[in-house]
Design a protein around this motif. Structure first.
Motif, PDB file in Angstrom:
ATOM      1  N   ASN A  72       0.823  -1.220   0.000  1.00 34.21           N
ATOM      2  CA  ASN A  72       0.000   0.000   0.000  1.00 34.21           C
ATOM      3  C   ASN A  72       0.854   1.266   0.000  1.00 34.21           C
ATOM      4  N   ALA A  73       1.894   1.235  -0.806  1.00 33.58           N
ATOM      5  CA  ALA A  73       2.829   2.354  -0.858  1.00 33.58           C
ATOM      6  C   ALA A  73       2.224   3.556  -1.582  1.00 33.58           C
ATOM      7  N   PHE A  74       2.679   4.732  -1.156  1.00 36.32           N
ATOM      8  CA  PHE A  74       2.322   5.957  -1.855  1.00 36.32           C
ATOM      9  C   PHE A  74       3.038   5.977  -3.202  1.00 36.32           C
ATOM     10  N   SER A  75       2.572   6.824  -4.088  1.00 32.65           N
ATOM     11  CA  SER A  75       3.243   6.995  -5.383  1.00 32.65           C
ATOM     12  C   SER A  75       4.658   7.520  -5.143  1.00 32.65           C
ATOM     13  N   ARG A  82       6.573  13.661   0.834  1.00 31.47           N
ATOM     14  CA  ARG A  82       6.535  13.406   2.282  1.00 31.47           C
ATOM     15  C   ARG A  82       7.930  13.514   2.879  1.00 31.47           C
ATOM     16  N   ALA A  83       8.926  12.950   2.187  1.00 28.30           N
ATOM     17  CA  ALA A  83      10.303  13.002   2.688  1.00 28.30           C
ATOM     18  C   ALA A  83      10.787  14.443   2.764  1.00 28.30           C
ATOM     19  N   LEU A  84      10.606  15.190   1.689  1.00 29.89           N
ATOM     20  CA  LEU A  84      11.071  16.579   1.666  1.00 29.89           C
ATOM     21  C   LEU A  84      10.355  17.455   2.690  1.00 29.89           C
ATOM     22  N   SER A  85       9.101  17.124   3.000  1.00 28.51           N
ATOM     23  CA  SER A  85       8.341  17.925   3.975  1.00 28.51           C
ATOM     24  C   SER A  85       8.911  17.814   5.387  1.00 28.51           C
ATOM     25  N   GLN A  86       9.769  16.831   5.622  1.00 34.16           N
ATOM     26  CA  GLN A  86      10.318  16.604   6.956  1.00 34.16           C
ATOM     27  C   GLN A  86      11.751  17.102   7.117  1.00 34.16           C
ATOM     28  N   VAL A  87      12.380  17.539   6.036  1.00 38.52           N
ATOM     29  CA  VAL A  87      13.773  17.984   6.106  1.00 38.52           C
ATOM     30  C   VAL A  87      13.906  19.105   7.136  1.00 38.52           C
ATOM     31  N   GLY A  88      14.894  18.955   8.018  1.00 39.83           N
ATOM     32  CA  GLY A  88      15.149  19.938   9.071  1.00 39.83           C
ATOM     33  C   GLY A  88      14.428  19.630  10.371  1.00 39.83           C
ATOM     34  N   LEU A  89      13.507  18.678  10.340  1.00 33.82           N
ATOM     35  CA  LEU A  89      12.743  18.329  11.546  1.00 33.82           C
ATOM     36  C   LEU A  89      13.409  17.153  12.272  1.00 33.82           C
ATOM     37  N   GLY A  90      12.900  16.861  13.456  1.00 30.29           N
ATOM     38  CA  GLY A  90      13.334  15.690  14.200  1.00 30.29           C
ATOM     39  C   GLY A  90      14.539  15.880  15.090  1.00 30.29           C
ATOM     40  N   LYS A  91      15.080  17.092  15.177  1.00 29.18           N
ATOM     41  CA  LYS A  91      16.270  17.328  16.005  1.00 29.18           C
ATOM     42  C   LYS A  91      16.010  16.860  17.437  1.00 29.18           C
ATOM     43  N   GLY A  92      16.872  15.973  17.911  1.00 32.52           N
ATOM     44  CA  GLY A  92      16.760  15.464  19.274  1.00 32.52           C
ATOM     45  C   GLY A  92      15.661  14.428  19.466  1.00 32.52           C
ATOM     46  N   GLU A 102      14.886   3.927   9.640  1.00 32.13           N
ATOM     47  CA  GLU A 102      13.971   3.021   8.945  1.00 32.13           C
ATOM     48  C   GLU A 102      12.516   3.400   9.209  1.00 32.13           C
ATOM     49  N   HIS A 103      12.185   3.763  10.446  1.00 35.40           N
ATOM     50  CA  HIS A 103      10.834   4.251  10.746  1.00 35.40           C
ATOM     51  C   HIS A 103      10.491   5.416   9.811  1.00 35.40           C
ATOM     52  N   PHE A 104      11.437   6.346   9.684  1.00 34.23           N
ATOM     53  CA  PHE A 104      11.204   7.526   8.843  1.00 34.23           C
ATOM     54  C   PHE A 104      10.977   7.137   7.385  1.00 34.23           C
ATOM     55  N   ALA A 105      11.874   6.336   6.817  1.00 34.46           N
ATOM     56  CA  ALA A 105      11.773   5.977   5.398  1.00 34.46           C
ATOM     57  C   ALA A 105      10.472   5.223   5.114  1.00 34.46           C
ATOM     58  N   ARG A 106      10.117   4.296   5.980  1.00 38.04           N
ATOM     59  CA  ARG A 106       8.872   3.535   5.762  1.00 38.04           C
ATOM     60  C   ARG A 106       7.640   4.430   5.925  1.00 38.04           C
ATOM     61  N   TRP A 107       7.705   5.390   6.835  1.00 39.83           N
ATOM     62  CA  TRP A 107       6.587   6.327   6.976  1.00 39.83           C
ATOM     63  C   TRP A 107       6.418   7.125   5.690  1.00 39.83           C
ATOM     64  N   GLY A 111       3.213   5.456   5.087  1.00 37.57           N
ATOM     65  CA  GLY A 111       2.402   6.117   6.109  1.00 37.57           C
ATOM     66  C   GLY A 111       2.473   5.418   7.452  1.00 37.57           C
ATOM     67  N   ILE A 112       3.234   4.333   7.529  1.00 38.92           N
ATOM     68  CA  ILE A 112       3.368   3.570   8.779  1.00 38.92           C
ATOM     69  C   ILE A 112       4.837   3.603   9.200  1.00 38.92           C
ATOM     70  N   ALA A 113       5.103   4.153  10.372  1.00 39.04           N
ATOM     71  CA  ALA A 113       6.468   4.232  10.893  1.00 39.04           C
ATOM     72  C   ALA A 113       6.791   2.923  11.599  1.00 39.04           C
ATOM     73  N   GLN A 114       7.524   2.069  10.914  1.00 41.36           N
ATOM     74  CA  GLN A 114       7.910   0.791  11.510  1.00 41.36           C
ATOM     75  C   GLN A 114       9.339   0.456  11.111  1.00 41.36           C
ATOM     76  N   SER A 115       9.937  -0.438  11.885  1.00 45.17           N
ATOM     77  CA  SER A 115      11.311  -0.850  11.609  1.00 45.17           C
ATOM     78  C   SER A 115      11.395  -2.369  11.687  1.00 45.17           C
ATOM     79  N   GLN A 116      11.660  -2.984  10.560  1.00 40.56           N
ATOM     80  CA  GLN A 116      11.830  -4.438  10.529  1.00 40.56           C
ATOM     81  C   GLN A 116      13.064  -4.846  11.324  1.00 40.56           C
TER      82      GLN A 116
END
Length: 153
Positions: A72-75, A82-92, A102-107, A111-116
């Motif tokens: 069920n991946a996005f286009s 989605r990736a570009l919208s997060q650049v600069g975020l997440g500090k700390g 991996e959570h980030f890339a899969r999200w 749309g699901i933040a998970q890590s195999q």
């Protein structure tokens, strides 16, 4: 060996031996990933979502395209957006178990933040603990049987 030719919107990873480092390939030899800029990409205090070159992301390691668990991946365009919208975020906010690359890339892709990787480690720990418990129970049972035989003599 299959050539590594990612397309925009692909989840990619570099095999770092002890772990895989994930990111989203956005095209033009650029990757968005969650890491620290210094040598230690898992440095939680300094990690943030950033855009780098593919070469900086790979750090000389082999690159791979993730194909598992991306139902069920996005286009590709939406994944890149989605990736570009997060650049600069997440500090700390980096956390090896709950919020890693991996959570980030899969999200970005599903749309699901998970890590195999985290799931695999947790499963390994659970299996190991179960094996230790079974071994302890078996040892106790054998000891009890041996003690019982010794007491009957």
């Amino acid at each position: 060996m299959i050539p590594f030719t990612p397309q925009a919107g692909d989840i990619i990873y570099a095999d770092r031996i002890l772990y895989k480092h994930y990111g989203v390939y956005i095209g033009n030899d650029q990757v968005v990933h969650f890491a620290a800029k210094k040598e230690n990409e898992t440095d939680a205090k300094n990690a943030h979502i950033q855009k780098t070159t593919l070469a900086q992301f790979l750090k000389g390691d082999q690159g791979y395209i993730e194909t598992e668990n991306i139902d069920n991946a996005f286009s590709p365009q939406e994944t890149v957006r989605r990736a570009l919208s997060q650049v600069g975020l997440g500090k700390g906010q980096y956390n090896l178990v709950f919020r890693n690359c991996e959570h980030f890339a899969r999200w970005c892709k599903t749309g699901i933040a998970q890590s195999q990787q985290v799931k695999n480690v947790a499963t390994g720990v659970a299996v190991g603990a179960a094996a230790i418990a079974v071994t302890a129970i078996a040892a106790a049972a054998i000891s009890a049987i041996t003690d019982n035989k010794d007491n009957k003599k």
